[in-house]
Design an enzyme around this catalytic site. Structure first.
Site, short mmCIF file in Angstrom:
data_model
loop_
_atom_site.label_atom_id
_atom_site.label_comp_id
_atom_site.label_asym_id
_atom_site.label_seq_id
_atom_site.Cartn_x
_atom_site.Cartn_y
_atom_site.Cartn_z
CE LYS A 125 38.14 89.11 46.21
NZ LYS A 125 37.45 89.92 47.12
CB SER A 167 38.93 93.68 46.51
OG SER A 167 37.63 93.08 47.23
CB SER A 186 34.92 93.34 48.14
OG SER A 186 35.93 94.55 47.97
#
Lengths: 492, 95
Positions: A79, A158, A182
């Site tokens: 990420k 997210s 997330s």
């Protein structure tokens, strides 16, 4: 040999690599080819194929020497919230565009030490603030899954790029971070597994901070076993994060005994929220039946303050974010927009560098922390947090884990909720209490919606009892037998 | 309660975020919606409840007070929008 990475898991690739059925280089070439074909998803902000090839070559040397680490030769995505030495790290924000960290986050360093291969940096909501991956400065991510109508869907957020990358099949795992859901909500939206470990299990050092008392890193993978393998490599105590916990990392894979007989599973009545779709309720019942059939004891529990978790979260998270994001000032890194004085330069840089949702949360956070409001908002929210934790502690006297839906819906359409912050925030109604209480939670794909989209079930455990989550999660996964895969429409 | 434009302008200044005049009113409405949502917490009786200070019971570890890193100005400055002679450069602050 041509490797079909879409059909592999971390566990099966590990076996294949060790049996010399294919090399790490062949596996990585397959990953790069599928990643390039999947560009229409916009799952990646930065691809690092050359670094991947070099790391795979190193893995092949270690495999030959019999020095393979637990993730040797396994291609993963990171990420773009984790700092990676020498590779642009943006947090999905214009304000960090072009930022090249001169250091490596502890979690990613642990993964490289375990032998993993970096394919690149995955897209995300700006500063991890969002539940749909629509707030990224680098463009929205599209869910690999589609309904029959073919309209583009969000992958959740997210960690939407990480989820899409795993679901599309080009990496065998991806790192995520979870501040209010997330990891788990995008895992549910894309038919994969995601676990948010207990607060303190993984070091936060080198992860761009959002809300420091809530943020926690975790793996996103195709199977529960893969999540167990990957978390084992990510977790560590770290002198650079004083909140990382100094206790041994258990053998999570060994915890997957397949046996849940005698375990007590709690069903919290407060999670039956108004307006929850019937299919979510039905899947939850199905999950209860599966665990009961496997020999677990089902116990009704009450978590009376559940309904106050989201409002408490939307005070605590923005308050901490407003403080953490004060560092983006146009002086030391990232964007600088010139001004006619130092304060003017700060204001212009931050006004132009942050997107709408980030600006909104910083302003909310600044307001609730400002003189005269601190007690009414922030202290009150932290008191409610204590009550939420007590609810869970009372439940742990009677049960070993708690089963709930992961999210109140399947993936929704791009643009459907972006005009209404509150309706977007409601996505996290089942995941946020877990962050507020610092507990571990795992989402396991358990079924398909009427429209053919994946739905996940969440298991919540005691602090530092990820082992029970892997044990029960494995049984749930086996019973659900979730094997559906998205159509690869992006290949054209 | 409801937020007015002047309050939004004040918190935007505190947060050092430039918000154009025409954006203040819509921003006030957005923030107001969120504040109304979080004000549900007023319904919870929190008398005598200690605010949470640590999510898991943990004690911060002590460490030896010694220099473990540093002397690397070039790397520290490598991402600076403007740097000179080993320093960050900012707009003039002293007349």
């Amino acid at each position: 040999m041509k490797v079909e990475i879409e059909k592999l898991t971390i566990a099966s690739a590990r076996a294949g690599l060790r049996a010399r059925e294919f090399s790490a280089t062949e596996l990585t070439e397959a990953a790069i080819a599928v990643m390039e074909a999947a560009r229409p998803l916009n799952a990646m902000i930065t691809e690092t194929p050359e670094r991947a090839r070099a790391m795979a070559a190193e893995s092949d040397r270690r495999l030959t020497r019999g020095e393979a680490g637990p993730l040797e030769g396994i291609p993963i995505a990171i990420k773009d919230l984790f700092c990676t030495d020498g590779v642009q790290t943006t947090a999905g924000s214009r304000i960090l565009k072009g930022f090249i960290p001169p250091y490596e986050s502890t979690v990613s360093a642990n993964l490289w030490r375990a032998g993993a291969v970096m394919l690149g940096k995955a897209n995300l909501d700006e500063f991890a603030m969002g539940s749909s991956n629509e707030t990224s400065h680098f463009g929205r991510v599209e869910n690999p899954w589609r309904r029959a109508d073919g309209k583009p869907l969000v992958p959740g957020g997210s960690s939407g790029g990480s989820a899409a990358a795993v679901a599309a099949g080009f990496c065998l795992g991806a790192t995520g971070t979870d501040t209010g859901g997330s990891i788990r909500q995008p895992a549910s939206f894309t038919g994969i597994v995601g676990i948010k470990p207990t607060y303190g299990r993984c070091s936060r050092w080198g992860i761009v901070a959002f809300a420091s008392s809530l943020d926690q890193a975790g793996p996103m993978t195709r199977t529960v076993r893969d999540a167990a393998i990957m978390l084992g490599a990510m977790a560590s105590v770290d002198e650079k994060d004083s909140t990382s916990v100094d206790r041994p990392v258990p053998d999570y894979e060994a915890a997957m005994t397949g046996d849940v007989r005698g375990l007590r599973i709690g069903i919290p009545k407060e999670y039956r929220v108004d307006g929850m779709p019937a299919e979510i309720e039905a899947l939850w019942r199905q999950g209860i039946d599966w665990l009961r059939s496997a020999g677990a004891e089902i116990v009704d529990v009450s978590l009376p303050h559940t309904g106050y978790a989201l409002p408490a979260y939307y005070i605590v998270a923005p308050a901490e974010a407003s403080s953490n994001l004060a560092r983006y000032d146009g002086v030391r890194f990232g964007l600088r927009v010139p001004g006619n004085s130092l304060p003017d330069m700060y204001a212009k840089t931050r006004g132009e560098g942050f997107g709408a949702e980030v600006r909104r949360r910083i302003l909310i956070g600044t307001y609730v922390l400002s003189a005269g409001y601190y007690d009414a908002y922030y202290v009150k929210a932290q008191q409610v947090r204590t009550l939420i934790l007590r609810d869970f502690e009372r439940a742990w006297e009677r049960v070993d884990a708690i089963l709930t839906p992961t999210a109140p819906s399947a993936a929704f359409g791009i643009g459907e909720k972006s005009d209404d912050p509150i309706s977007m925030y409601l996505n996290d109604v089942f995941t946020v209490p877990v962050n507020l209480a610092g507990l571990p939670g795992i989402s396991v794909p358990a079924g398909l919606s009427r429209e053919g989209l994946p739905l996940g079930l969440q298991l919540i455990g005691r602090a530092f009892d990820e082992e029970t989550l892997f044990r029960v999660g494995g049984v749930l996964e086996e019973a659900a037998g979730f094997s559906a895969r998205p159509q690869t429409w992006w290949k054209g | 309660m409801s937020l007015d434009k002047a309050t939004v302008a004040r918190i935007a200044r505190l947060a050092r975020i430039e918000v154009p005049e025409e954006a203040l009113a819509p921003m006030a409405r957005e923030l107001d919606t969120i504040l109304t949502f979080v004000e549900q917490l007023g319904q919870v009786n929190t008398d005598g409840v200690a605010p949470m200070t640590s999510v898991t019971p943990m004690r911060l570890r002590m460490r030896e007070d010694r220099v473990s890193d540093g002397g690397d100005a070039a790397r520290v400055l490598s991402n600076a929008p403007e740097a000179q002679d080993g320093f960050f450069v900012v707009p003039k602050v002293v007349e």
